[in-house]
Design a protein around this motif. Structure first.
Motif, PDB file in Angstrom:
ATOM      1  N   ASP A 178       0.840  -1.190   0.000  1.00 33.08           N
ATOM      2  CA  ASP A 178       0.000   0.000   0.000  1.00 33.08           C
ATOM      3  C   ASP A 178       0.879   1.245   0.000  1.00 33.08           C
ATOM      4  O   ASP A 178       2.102   1.185   0.068  1.00 33.08           O
ATOM      5  CB  ASP A 178      -0.960  -0.008   1.193  1.00 33.08           C
ATOM      6  N   ALA A 179       0.248   2.430  -0.048  1.00 32.87           N
ATOM      7  CA  ALA A 179       0.998   3.679  -0.163  1.00 32.87           C
ATOM      8  C   ALA A 179       1.911   3.911   1.036  1.00 32.87           C
ATOM      9  O   ALA A 179       3.051   4.351   0.901  1.00 32.87           O
ATOM     10  CB  ALA A 179       0.021   4.851  -0.316  1.00 32.87           C
ATOM     11  N   ALA A 180       1.411   3.605   2.242  1.00 28.21           N
ATOM     12  CA  ALA A 180       2.208   3.836   3.444  1.00 28.21           C
ATOM     13  C   ALA A 180       3.446   2.940   3.465  1.00 28.21           C
ATOM     14  O   ALA A 180       4.556   3.382   3.774  1.00 28.21           O
ATOM     15  CB  ALA A 180       1.357   3.588   4.693  1.00 28.21           C
ATOM     16  N   THR A 181       3.255   1.688   3.081  1.00 32.71           N
ATOM     17  CA  THR A 181       4.384   0.761   3.061  1.00 32.71           C
ATOM     18  C   THR A 181       5.374   1.138   1.970  1.00 32.71           C
ATOM     19  O   THR A 181       6.592   1.055   2.154  1.00 32.71           O
ATOM     20  CB  THR A 181       3.889  -0.680   2.837  1.00 32.71           C
ATOM     21  N   ALA A 182       4.864   1.567   0.817  1.00 34.79           N
ATOM     22  CA  ALA A 182       5.743   1.991  -0.263  1.00 34.79           C
ATOM     23  C   ALA A 182       6.582   3.191   0.158  1.00 34.79           C
ATOM     24  O   ALA A 182       7.773   3.279  -0.162  1.00 34.79           O
ATOM     25  CB  ALA A 182       4.917   2.333  -1.500  1.00 34.79           C
ATOM     26  N   HIS A 183       5.973   4.132   0.888  1.00 33.53           N
ATOM     27  CA  HIS A 183       6.731   5.282   1.379  1.00 33.53           C
ATOM     28  C   HIS A 183       7.779   4.848   2.386  1.00 33.53           C
ATOM     29  O   HIS A 183       8.929   5.316   2.363  1.00 33.53           O
ATOM     30  CB  HIS A 183       5.778   6.295   2.019  1.00 33.53           C
ATOM     31  N   GLU A 184       7.416   3.911   3.273  1.00 29.32           N
ATOM     32  CA  GLU A 184       8.356   3.437   4.289  1.00 29.32           C
ATOM     33  C   GLU A 184       9.529   2.710   3.645  1.00 29.32           C
ATOM     34  O   GLU A 184      10.658   2.741   4.164  1.00 29.32           O
ATOM     35  CB  GLU A 184       7.635   2.505   5.272  1.00 29.32           C
ATOM     36  N   SER A 185       9.295   2.082   2.485  1.00 30.76           N
ATOM     37  CA  SER A 185      10.368   1.354   1.808  1.00 30.76           C
ATOM     38  C   SER A 185      11.463   2.279   1.318  1.00 30.76           C
ATOM     39  O   SER A 185      12.590   1.852   1.075  1.00 30.76           O
ATOM     40  CB  SER A 185       9.803   0.561   0.620  1.00 30.76           C
ATOM     41  N   SER A 186      11.122   3.565   1.138  1.00 31.75           N
ATOM     42  CA  SER A 186      12.114   4.525   0.657  1.00 31.75           C
ATOM     43  C   SER A 186      12.930   5.143   1.782  1.00 31.75           C
ATOM     44  O   SER A 186      13.842   5.918   1.522  1.00 31.75           O
ATOM     45  CB  SER A 186      11.405   5.633  -0.142  1.00 31.75           C
ATOM     46  N   ARG A 234       6.884  -5.315  13.402  1.00 31.99           N
ATOM     47  CA  ARG A 234       6.083  -4.183  13.875  1.00 31.99           C
ATOM     48  C   ARG A 234       6.843  -2.874  13.711  1.00 31.99           C
ATOM     49  O   ARG A 234       6.240  -1.829  13.468  1.00 31.99           O
ATOM     50  CB  ARG A 234       5.696  -4.389  15.342  1.00 31.99           C
ATOM     51  N   LEU A 235       8.141  -2.943  13.825  1.00 30.45           N
ATOM     52  CA  LEU A 235       8.961  -1.738  13.673  1.00 30.45           C
ATOM     53  C   LEU A 235       9.183  -1.384  12.209  1.00 30.45           C
ATOM     54  O   LEU A 235       9.384  -0.213  11.870  1.00 30.45           O
ATOM     55  CB  LEU A 235      10.312  -1.937  14.365  1.00 30.45           C
ATOM     56  N   ASP A 236       9.177  -2.389  11.326  1.00 29.80           N
ATOM     57  CA  ASP A 236       9.402  -2.168   9.895  1.00 29.80           C
ATOM     58  C   ASP A 236       8.470  -3.089   9.115  1.00 29.80           C
ATOM     59  O   ASP A 236       8.705  -4.292   9.021  1.00 29.80           O
ATOM     60  CB  ASP A 236      10.861  -2.456   9.537  1.00 29.80           C
ATOM     61  N   SER A 237       7.416  -2.521   8.551  1.00 32.65           N
ATOM     62  CA  SER A 237       6.383  -3.321   7.887  1.00 32.65           C
ATOM     63  C   SER A 237       6.652  -3.545   6.404  1.00 32.65           C
ATOM     64  O   SER A 237       5.820  -4.131   5.708  1.00 32.65           O
ATOM     65  CB  SER A 237       5.012  -2.646   8.053  1.00 32.65           C
ATOM     66  N   THR A 238       7.793  -3.084   5.884  1.00 33.19           N
ATOM     67  CA  THR A 238       8.054  -3.183   4.445  1.00 33.19           C
ATOM     68  C   THR A 238       8.483  -4.579   4.019  1.00 33.19           C
ATOM     69  O   THR A 238       8.464  -4.889   2.828  1.00 33.19           O
ATOM     70  CB  THR A 238       9.176  -2.205   4.040  1.00 33.19           C
ATOM     71  N   GLY A 239       8.902  -5.423   4.954  1.00 31.06           N
ATOM     72  CA  GLY A 239       9.428  -6.735   4.612  1.00 31.06           C
ATOM     73  C   GLY A 239      10.934  -6.750   4.434  1.00 31.06           C
ATOM     74  O   GLY A 239      11.547  -7.816   4.337  1.00 31.06           O
ATOM     75  N   ARG A 240      11.581  -5.557   4.403  1.00 26.96           N
ATOM     76  CA  ARG A 240      13.032  -5.522   4.191  1.00 26.96           C
ATOM     77  C   ARG A 240      13.779  -6.137   5.364  1.00 26.96           C
ATOM     78  O   ARG A 240      14.720  -6.923   5.185  1.00 26.96           O
ATOM     79  CB  ARG A 240      13.504  -4.087   3.980  1.00 26.96           C
ATOM     80  N   ALA A 241      13.400  -5.763   6.585  1.00 29.79           N
ATOM     81  CA  ALA A 241      14.083  -6.319   7.757  1.00 29.79           C
ATOM     82  C   ALA A 241      13.852  -7.819   7.851  1.00 29.79           C
ATOM     83  O   ALA A 241      14.759  -8.587   8.181  1.00 29.79           O
ATOM     84  CB  ALA A 241      13.596  -5.619   9.033  1.00 29.79           C
ATOM     85  N   ALA A 242      12.622  -8.249   7.535  1.00 28.94           N
ATOM     86  CA  ALA A 242      12.336  -9.689   7.550  1.00 28.94           C
ATOM     87  C   ALA A 242      13.150 -10.414   6.491  1.00 28.94           C
ATOM     88  O   ALA A 242      13.644 -11.525   6.725  1.00 28.94           O
ATOM     89  CB  ALA A 242      10.842  -9.920   7.330  1.00 28.94           C
ATOM     90  N   ALA A 243      13.291  -9.792   5.316  1.00 22.60           N
ATOM     91  CA  ALA A 243      14.074 -10.406   4.249  1.00 22.60           C
ATOM     92  C   ALA A 243      15.545 -10.533   4.619  1.00 22.60           C
ATOM     93  O   ALA A 243      16.261 -11.369   4.064  1.00 22.60           O
ATOM     94  CB  ALA A 243      13.936  -9.602   2.960  1.00 22.60           C
ATOM     95  N   ALA A 244      16.000  -9.698   5.551  1.00 21.71           N
ATOM     96  CA  ALA A 244      17.391  -9.770   6.014  1.00 21.71           C
ATOM     97  C   ALA A 244      17.576 -10.802   7.124  1.00 21.71           C
ATOM     98  O   ALA A 244      18.672 -10.912   7.674  1.00 21.71           O
ATOM     99  CB  ALA A 244      17.841  -8.394   6.500  1.00 21.71           C
TER     100      ALA A 244
END
Length: 390
Positions: free
Chosen positions: A191-199, A319-329
């Motif tokens: 969604d838009a919020a997650t896309a913004h957080e990914s940046s 919960r701290l990072d919903s983009t999936g990047r931290a989980a992917a790491a």
């Protein structure tokens, strides 16, 4: 369409997690087989497995950055395919110390493939509706797999040698590569919020949690790698030590389920602080006990503490990072500790004996607790800022 929250999607992610995290199950057999059958000395055996972890670490660092840009299905199946080919190649080298360079190189290549596949697997788990619960359930499945693996494989290795272990790894990796290619789930568009957080950058508290996971996994790999050798060196006998491995597999069925059940009943921060201290206490008992039962109890519980604690940290991180990047790491943070652990353990054993492993475990626990204290401070600061903005 299969997603991380459909039955088919959950099944594929569970299979990919279980086979991708096979080092959590096979590590003592892996190191023990290299020492016994290939006649590698402790540092060589530890370094061989460390190169597998290092390959996974490098792959995960790269893959986490590309999680929202690359086709998940192709990356996962390709990674497992590379691991299968690498282990198959390793199985063709003779069981001799002279094979060290070739076997180690195959391990590095296999690790790179597994790290790639696991990064996309864990990133997809992180984008599920309830990452904490799902991570707990896939870890429970890993406990079931451990029970089957440790109940059957040690006997096969004893009769066939360490190259047969590589053949088993290759077959498992090839199977999950095929399944992933056919049925890997598709993550819903952000969604838009997650896309913004990914940046933006990963929050500071999430980066500190990565340090805690590294401490946990370093200690786990360092001590667990030599668990079998410790039991043999203390005169407990191969039959009793392998019995402990089977009991450990039974115990490992529970922590993932308990972590999922207690998700909202226990503070993740409290678990993150207590877990490393319990782990250090078990490491001391495991590495220093001159009698069988303290060794057996500590060994049976050792891996379950990491599974339970890591599940809570995984949920907190998402919960701290919903983009999936931290989980992917996740593979990067687990392998960062795991790739150092076997080699460090080999050096410690050669210089200070098995008892030195417990002392190093205590030092890592102190560091992990200090990092969790900073996580708590960062979360309070974040909550204060959110309250002020509201």
């Amino acid at each position: 369409m299969s997603t991380p929250d459909t039955p088919a999607g959950r099944a594929v992610l569970t299979l990919a997690h279980v086979i991708g995290m096979i080092d959590m199950v096979a590590l003592p057999l892996w190191v023990g087989a290299l020492m016994q059958h290939h006649r590698f000395h402790p540092a060589q055996a530890g370094l061989t497995v460390t190169l597998f972890m290092l390959g996974a670490l490098i792959a995960s660092v790269v893959s986490a950055r590309l999680f929202n840009r690359v086709a998940h299905r192709l990356a996962t199946s390709g990674g497992f395919g590379l691991a299968a080919a690498s282990f198959a190649l390793a199985s063709y080298w003779p069981m001799a110390p002279e094979s060290f360079a070739a076997v180690a190189l195959c391990h590095a290549s296999a690790g790179f493939g597994v790290g790639t596949a696991l990064s996309f697997t864990h990133g997809c788990i992180g984008r599920s509706a309830n990452p904490h619960r799902m991570f707990g359930l896939v870890n429970a499945a890993m406990g079931l797999f451990a029970l089957l693996f440790l109940g059957v494989v040690p006997g096969w290795i004893a009769s066939e040698g360490s190259t047969f272990l590589f053949e088993i790894f290759a077959a498992l990796m090839a199977f999950v590569a095929l399944v992933s290619f056919v049925a890997f789930p598709k993550v819903p568009r952000a969604d838009a919020a997650t896309a913004h957080e990914s940046s933006t950058q990963v929050p500071a508290a999430a980066r500190l949690l990565i340090g805690v996971v590294i401490c946990l996994t370093l200690t786990q790999a360092m001590v667990f790698s030599f668990m079998e050798r410790i039991g043999i060196a203390h005169g407990f006998g191969a039959e009793k030590v392998h019995g402990v491995l089977i009991v450990m597999g039974l115990v490992n069925l529970l922590p993932g389920l308990l972590a999922a059940w207690w998700q909202r009943r226990i503070s993740s921060v409290a678990v993150g602080a207590a877990g490393p201290m319990v782990q250090a206490a078990l490491a001391l008992a495991l590495s220093n006990s001159a009698t069988f039962w303290p060794y057996a109890v500590a060994s049976s519980l050792f891996v379950s503490v990491v599974i339970f604690t890591h599940t809570f940290l995984f949920g907190l991180m998402n919960r701290l990072d919903s983009t999936g990047r931290a989980a992917a790491a996740t593979p990067a943070m687990t392998m960062a500790g795991s790739c150092i652990g076997p080699a460090l353990g080999g050096v410690v054993v050669q210089t200070a004996g098995y008892a030195g492993l417990g002392a190093v475990a205590c030092a890592m626990a102190l560091l992990a607790v200090a990092l969790m204290s900073q996580v708590r401070s960062q979360m309070r600061h974040r909550a204060t800022l959110a309250g002020a903005q509201a």
